[in-house]
Design a protein around this motif. Structure first.
Motif, PDB file in Angstrom:
ATOM      1  N   ARG A  70       0.825  -1.206   0.000  1.00 41.54           N
ATOM      2  CA  ARG A  70       0.000   0.000   0.000  1.00 41.54           C
ATOM      3  C   ARG A  70       0.865   1.264   0.000  1.00 41.54           C
ATOM      4  O   ARG A  70       0.572   2.230  -0.706  1.00 41.54           O
ATOM      5  N   PHE A  71       1.922   1.251   0.808  1.00 40.26           N
ATOM      6  CA  PHE A  71       2.791   2.423   0.869  1.00 40.26           C
ATOM      7  C   PHE A  71       3.452   2.677  -0.482  1.00 40.26           C
ATOM      8  O   PHE A  71       3.554   3.832  -0.924  1.00 40.26           O
ATOM      9  N   ARG A  72       3.880   1.619  -1.128  1.00 36.54           N
ATOM     10  CA  ARG A  72       4.520   1.789  -2.438  1.00 36.54           C
ATOM     11  C   ARG A  72       3.518   2.298  -3.473  1.00 36.54           C
ATOM     12  O   ARG A  72       3.851   3.147  -4.313  1.00 36.54           O
ATOM     13  N   ALA A  73       2.279   1.792  -3.411  1.00 39.25           N
ATOM     14  CA  ALA A  73       1.267   2.243  -4.366  1.00 39.25           C
ATOM     15  C   ALA A  73       0.892   3.708  -4.139  1.00 39.25           C
ATOM     16  O   ALA A  73       0.692   4.467  -5.091  1.00 39.25           O
ATOM     17  N   GLU A  74       0.817   4.102  -2.876  1.00 42.26           N
ATOM     18  CA  GLU A  74       0.429   5.481  -2.581  1.00 42.26           C
ATOM     19  C   GLU A  74       1.527   6.487  -2.928  1.00 42.26           C
ATOM     20  O   GLU A  74       1.231   7.680  -3.102  1.00 42.26           O
ATOM     21  N   ASN A  75       2.763   6.019  -2.969  1.00 43.59           N
ATOM     22  CA  ASN A  75       3.879   6.934  -3.240  1.00 43.59           C
ATOM     23  C   ASN A  75       4.590   6.629  -4.555  1.00 43.59           C
ATOM     24  O   ASN A  75       5.709   7.077  -4.774  1.00 43.59           O
ATOM     25  N   SER A  76       3.941   5.868  -5.427  1.00 41.78           N
ATOM     26  CA  SER A  76       4.585   5.513  -6.697  1.00 41.78           C
ATOM     27  C   SER A  76       4.760   6.719  -7.618  1.00 41.78           C
ATOM     28  O   SER A  76       5.653   6.726  -8.472  1.00 41.78           O
ATOM     29  N   ARG A  78       5.634   9.724  -6.652  1.00 39.22           N
ATOM     30  CA  ARG A  78       6.594  10.693  -6.107  1.00 39.22           C
ATOM     31  C   ARG A  78       7.795   9.978  -5.496  1.00 39.22           C
ATOM     32  O   ARG A  78       8.185  10.235  -4.365  1.00 39.22           O
ATOM     33  N   LEU A  79       8.358   9.060  -6.246  1.00 42.99           N
ATOM     34  CA  LEU A  79       9.527   8.341  -5.767  1.00 42.99           C
ATOM     35  C   LEU A  79      10.727   9.284  -5.688  1.00 42.99           C
ATOM     36  O   LEU A  79      10.899  10.168  -6.547  1.00 42.99           O
ATOM     37  N   PRO A  80      11.557   9.122  -4.694  1.00 41.55           N
ATOM     38  CA  PRO A  80      12.737  10.015  -4.554  1.00 41.55           C
ATOM     39  C   PRO A  80      13.745   9.784  -5.670  1.00 41.55           C
ATOM     40  O   PRO A  80      13.801   8.711  -6.275  1.00 41.55           O
ATOM     41  N   ARG A  81      14.588  10.791  -5.890  1.00 35.53           N
ATOM     42  CA  ARG A  81      15.589  10.728  -6.956  1.00 35.53           C
ATOM     43  C   ARG A  81      17.006  10.905  -6.437  1.00 35.53           C
ATOM     44  O   ARG A  81      17.944  10.973  -7.241  1.00 35.53           O
ATOM     45  N   LEU A  88      15.069   8.712   3.459  1.00 40.43           N
ATOM     46  CA  LEU A  88      13.846   9.195   4.100  1.00 40.43           C
ATOM     47  C   LEU A  88      12.635   8.360   3.686  1.00 40.43           C
ATOM     48  O   LEU A  88      11.724   8.122   4.491  1.00 40.43           O
ATOM     49  N   TYR A  89      12.644   7.911   2.425  1.00 41.44           N
ATOM     50  CA  TYR A  89      11.536   7.089   1.919  1.00 41.44           C
ATOM     51  C   TYR A  89      11.437   5.774   2.707  1.00 41.44           C
ATOM     52  O   TYR A  89      10.356   5.386   3.162  1.00 41.44           O
ATOM     53  N   HIS A  90      12.562   5.090   2.858  1.00 42.59           N
ATOM     54  CA  HIS A  90      12.549   3.818   3.581  1.00 42.59           C
ATOM     55  C   HIS A  90      12.283   4.012   5.074  1.00 42.59           C
ATOM     56  O   HIS A  90      11.650   3.152   5.716  1.00 42.59           O
ATOM     57  N   LYS A  91      12.736   5.120   5.629  1.00 40.29           N
ATOM     58  CA  LYS A  91      12.434   5.403   7.032  1.00 40.29           C
ATOM     59  C   LYS A  91      10.943   5.607   7.239  1.00 40.29           C
ATOM     60  O   LYS A  91      10.344   5.070   8.190  1.00 40.29           O
ATOM     61  N   ALA A  92      10.341   6.372   6.344  1.00 40.06           N
ATOM     62  CA  ALA A  92       8.894   6.583   6.435  1.00 40.06           C
ATOM     63  C   ALA A  92       8.128   5.285   6.176  1.00 40.06           C
ATOM     64  O   ALA A  92       7.098   5.018   6.809  1.00 40.06           O
ATOM     65  N   LYS A  93       8.664   4.459   5.271  1.00 39.43           N
ATOM     66  CA  LYS A  93       7.998   3.189   4.973  1.00 39.43           C
ATOM     67  C   LYS A  93       8.035   2.261   6.169  1.00 39.43           C
ATOM     68  O   LYS A  93       7.035   1.604   6.493  1.00 39.43           O
ATOM     69  N   ARG A  94       9.179   2.164   6.844  1.00 37.21           N
ATOM     70  CA  ARG A  94       9.278   1.299   8.009  1.00 37.21           C
ATOM     71  C   ARG A  94       8.319   1.745   9.113  1.00 37.21           C
ATOM     72  O   ARG A  94       7.684   0.919   9.781  1.00 37.21           O
ATOM     73  N   LYS A  95       8.223   3.039   9.313  1.00 38.63           N
ATOM     74  CA  LYS A  95       7.308   3.562  10.320  1.00 38.63           C
ATOM     75  C   LYS A  95       5.859   3.257   9.966  1.00 38.63           C
ATOM     76  O   LYS A  95       5.060   2.844  10.824  1.00 38.63           O
ATOM     77  N   TYR A  96       5.537   3.436   8.701  1.00 38.61           N
ATOM     78  CA  TYR A  96       4.171   3.179   8.244  1.00 38.61           C
ATOM     79  C   TYR A  96       3.828   1.696   8.366  1.00 38.61           C
ATOM     80  O   TYR A  96       2.748   1.329   8.841  1.00 38.61           O
ATOM     81  N   VAL A  97       4.759   0.831   7.957  1.00 42.67           N
ATOM     82  CA  VAL A  97       4.528  -0.613   8.019  1.00 42.67           C
ATOM     83  C   VAL A  97       4.412  -1.082   9.463  1.00 42.67           C
ATOM     84  O   VAL A  97       3.584  -1.944   9.782  1.00 42.67           O
ATOM     85  N   PHE A  98       5.225  -0.539  10.346  1.00 40.91           N
ATOM     86  CA  PHE A  98       5.170  -0.941  11.752  1.00 40.91           C
ATOM     87  C   PHE A  98       3.812  -0.614  12.360  1.00 40.91           C
ATOM     88  O   PHE A  98       3.193  -1.468  13.023  1.00 40.91           O
ATOM     89  N   LYS A  99       3.335   0.613  12.149  1.00 41.70           N
ATOM     90  CA  LYS A  99       2.042   0.998  12.710  1.00 41.70           C
ATOM     91  C   LYS A  99       0.906   0.157  12.129  1.00 41.70           C
ATOM     92  O   LYS A  99       0.020  -0.295  12.858  1.00 41.70           O
ATOM     93  N   ALA A 100       0.962  -0.065  10.809  1.00 43.17           N
ATOM     94  CA  ALA A 100      -0.107  -0.837  10.173  1.00 43.17           C
ATOM     95  C   ALA A 100      -0.083  -2.298  10.624  1.00 43.17           C
ATOM     96  O   ALA A 100      -1.144  -2.908  10.837  1.00 43.17           O
ATOM     97  N   SER A 101       1.100  -2.881  10.786  1.00 39.18           N
ATOM     98  CA  SER A 101       1.188  -4.281  11.208  1.00 39.18           C
ATOM     99  C   SER A 101       0.719  -4.454  12.650  1.00 39.18           C
ATOM    100  O   SER A 101       0.053  -5.444  12.974  1.00 39.18           O
TER     101      SER A 101
END
Length: 223
Positions: A70-76, A78-81, A88-101
């Protein structure tokens, strides 16, 4: 005087240990009078805790997988360059995945645990109900797969009605509940028979086949 007192104390202590060991040995078979060798309340508590733990574990796995996608789909779009952006992308992803799990683990755990608790409640209620009707056949001989089957059907029906499922889905869940109840009940019956306990339906089958009468005749003949 001192040696005599010491020997008497040692003897009394040894006798106390022997008495406790004998009492423990005598009371140990009593635990097989219950399903799985556990009293109803303790069995219910352990089963509910194990169900919540298992549901939380499965919920965590499912939450990690779904949240990552879901996180990848929502941010597909605006991927960082840059390297810093990816950090920052992976840090935000880990936080998002942790809360959702954690949320999914809590949700699935609280959904599975009541169903298991309700199953054990129905099973024990059926045992108590049947014991009043077939108690003359022997103590605890009613604790068999029939109660487990009715418990599985009851949980499946309650789950379907609670979630307002359609009749075909309720019937499908009832079939799965019956299969699960029969399988689990037969496993318990096998354990009970392995510990020398009698079951009402087993004794009835033995009497129909003539094994009970044969044993009774042999006993009378030997006497």
């Amino acid at each position: 005087m001192t040696d005599t007192t010491f020997r008497d104390g040692v003897t009394d202590h040894a006798d106390g240990i022997a008495d406790r060991s004998v009492s423990t040995t005598d009371s140990s078979p009593d635990r097989y009078n219950h399903r799985l060798g556990l009293p109803p309340r303790r069995r219910l508590a352990l089963a509910t805790g194990a169900a919540f733990t298992g549901g939380a574990f499965l919920g965590t796995i499912q939450g990690v997988r779904v949240a990552g996608l879901r996180f990848r789909a929502e941010n597909s779009h605006r991927l960082p360059r840059s390297e810093a952006g990816w950090l920052l992308y992976h840090k935000a992803k880990r936080k998002y995945v942790f809360k959702a799990s954690m949320k999914e683990a809590r949700s699935l755990g609280f959904r599975v645990a009541p169903c298991v608790a309700l199953f054990y409640f129905f099973e024990e209620a059926m045992d108590e109900r049947r014991s009043k009707r077939v108690g003359h056949m022997g103590e605890n001989t009613h604790q068999d797969f029939l109660s487990s089957t009715f418990a599985g059907l009851g949980v499946a029906g309650a789950f379907g009605l609670w979630n307002r499922l359609t009749l075909p889905l309720i019937a499908k869940m009832a079939k799965y509940g019956m299969i699960g109840g029969v399988s689990y009940g037969l496993i318990q019956d096998a354990l009970h028979l392995s510990h020398g306990r009698e079951l009402a339906y087993v004794e009835s089958i033995r009497q129909v086949l003539g094994y009970g009468e044969t044993e009774g005749n042999e006993t009378t003949h030997n006497t």
